[in-house]
Design an enzyme around this catalytic site. Structure first.
Site, short mmCIF file in Angstrom:
data_model
loop_
_atom_site.label_atom_id
_atom_site.label_comp_id
_atom_site.label_asym_id
_atom_site.label_seq_id
_atom_site.Cartn_x
_atom_site.Cartn_y
_atom_site.Cartn_z
N SER A 68 0.84 -1.19 0.00
CA SER A 68 0.00 0.00 0.00
C SER A 68 0.89 1.25 0.00
O SER A 68 1.82 1.33 -0.79
CB SER A 68 -0.97 -0.03 1.19
OG SER A 68 -1.97 0.96 1.06
N GLU B 292 -0.45 -2.54 -8.54
CA GLU B 292 -1.79 -2.83 -8.03
C GLU B 292 -2.52 -1.53 -7.75
O GLU B 292 -1.95 -0.55 -7.32
CB GLU B 292 -1.72 -3.74 -6.80
CG GLU B 292 -0.98 -3.19 -5.61
CD GLU B 292 -1.90 -2.65 -4.53
OE1 GLU B 292 -3.13 -2.76 -4.69
OE2 GLU B 292 -1.39 -2.10 -3.55
N HIS C 8 -4.22 -5.21 -2.40
CA HIS C 8 -5.26 -5.02 -1.39
C HIS C 8 -6.33 -6.12 -1.38
O HIS C 8 -7.30 -6.01 -0.64
CB HIS C 8 -5.91 -3.65 -1.57
CG HIS C 8 -5.04 -2.51 -1.17
ND1 HIS C 8 -4.00 -2.06 -1.95
CD2 HIS C 8 -5.03 -1.73 -0.06
CE1 HIS C 8 -3.40 -1.05 -1.34
NE2 HIS C 8 -4.01 -0.82 -0.19
#
Length: 337
Positions: A110, A241, A308
């Site tokens: 993240s 991502e 995620h």
């Protein structure tokens, strides 16, 4: 040359929050994570920022940077694992003492991927994109997630192999805690563009595209110099991502990366499963992938175990990798050389 840290049994983990810390009402999650590390034989040193959170960050940028600098320079700390990601890690980059960083693993994903990518690009020290500390608190752990430990214990010159997961978690169920943390219910299928089977070789680089795109044009996103200085112009396999972006925002970001030269000498792109990718006027994420594959002339694989939508592989920025995908299954071999 890439420098690869090595995680020994009984190592000491530094826990700091370079982005978001943990709200007081969630401190028990952090305590559980620290206890789980101890049960696996690890020592830990927890910084003050890990227990703090206000206005979308654990602390002001200079405070976060100082604690992280101290941990990078502390010889007693062997690896650094933040509790989780957040929103504003990029604020601390200008305050980090990259020339004083000791070779030690940093693990996370993240917003933490901003630190991972910047650190590898600036120093040539390999970094680990994988599970967050909070997600390691479970009594049991699935095979894909568990690979983080053996991955970080791979010695320079050696390699490790990972396989696509059997199943993934569609939705987070925080109101349904289990000993496993994740609820892996959906069959995992790695998908390809234009070809039923794919093979790619190169050096891994990547992270959460929502945030690493903001390194473009800064001193912390100089991919071309990294290629020349640390990997001898080896081709790059990008893994990306998407956390929150629509398909059009994703497309804009990928075009920005292309125009900035990040895809020069690229041998392929891996896209993680995403909770986002909202279509816009019928423009689907598969359209984005197909257009990019045609423009760059490289293979693209998507819905891989990254990001995620857990579980996820441990992908090492800077490592030499070979990726093979066939019949919806993937194999990733990473070599520390």
């Amino acid at each position: 040359m890439i420098r690869y840290p090595y995680l020994q049994d009984g190592a000491t983990v530094g826990i700091t929050a370079p982005s978001s810390g943990v709200d007081p009402d969630l401190h028990e999650l952090l305590r559980q994570s620290i206890k789980r590390l101890a049960s696996q034989g690890f020592q830990s040193i927890t910084g003050e920022t890990a227990w703090m959170q206000e206005k979308a960050k654990s602390a002001p940028a200079k405070i976060r940077a100082k604690e992280l600098n101290d941990m990078f320079q502390n010889e007693a700390i062997d690896a650094i694992i933040p509790p989780w990601g957040g929103e504003l890690l990029i604020e601390i980059l200008e305050h980090l003492e990259f020339d004083q960083v000791q070779s030690k693993w940093v693990l996370g994903y993240s917003d933490t991927s901003v630190l991972l990518l910047a650190l590898t690009l600036k120093t040539g020290i390999a970094t680990a994109h994988g599970v967050n500390l909070i997600d390691l608190r479970g009594e049991q752990v699935d095979e894909t997630t568990a690979k983080w430990r053996s991955a970080l214990a791979t010695k320079p010159g050696e390699s490790f192999t990972q396989y696509s997961s059997p199943a993934y978690q569609r939705n987070w169920q925080h109101d349904n805690p289990t000993p496993w943390i994740f609820h892996l219910t959906e069959p995992t299928v790695w998908k390809t563009i234009e070809s039923e089977s794919v093979q790619m070789k190169g050096r891994l680089l990547g992270g959460c595209i929502d945030v690493i795109r903001h390194l473009i044009g800064t001193p912390y996103g100089d991919v071309a110099t990294f290629q020349q200085q640390f990997i001898g112009n080896d081709p790059i396999i990008w893994y990306l991502e998407n956390c929150e972006m629509s398909t059009t925002d994703l497309r804009r970001s990928l075009i920005q990366m292309k125009l900035a030269g990040w895809f020069a000498n690229c041998s392929g792109i891996l896209f993680g499963r995403s909770p986002a990718n909202q279509s816009v006027d019928g423009y689907e994420v598969e359209d984005v992938y197909r257009e990019l594959a045609q423009e760059l002339g490289v293979p693209i694989v998507y819905d891989i175990d990254c990001g995620h939508v857990p579980p996820q592989l441990t992908l090492i920025n800077g490592a030499r990798a070979e990726v093979n995908v066939k019949d919806g299954k993937g194999v990733v071999v990473q070599q520390f050389c």
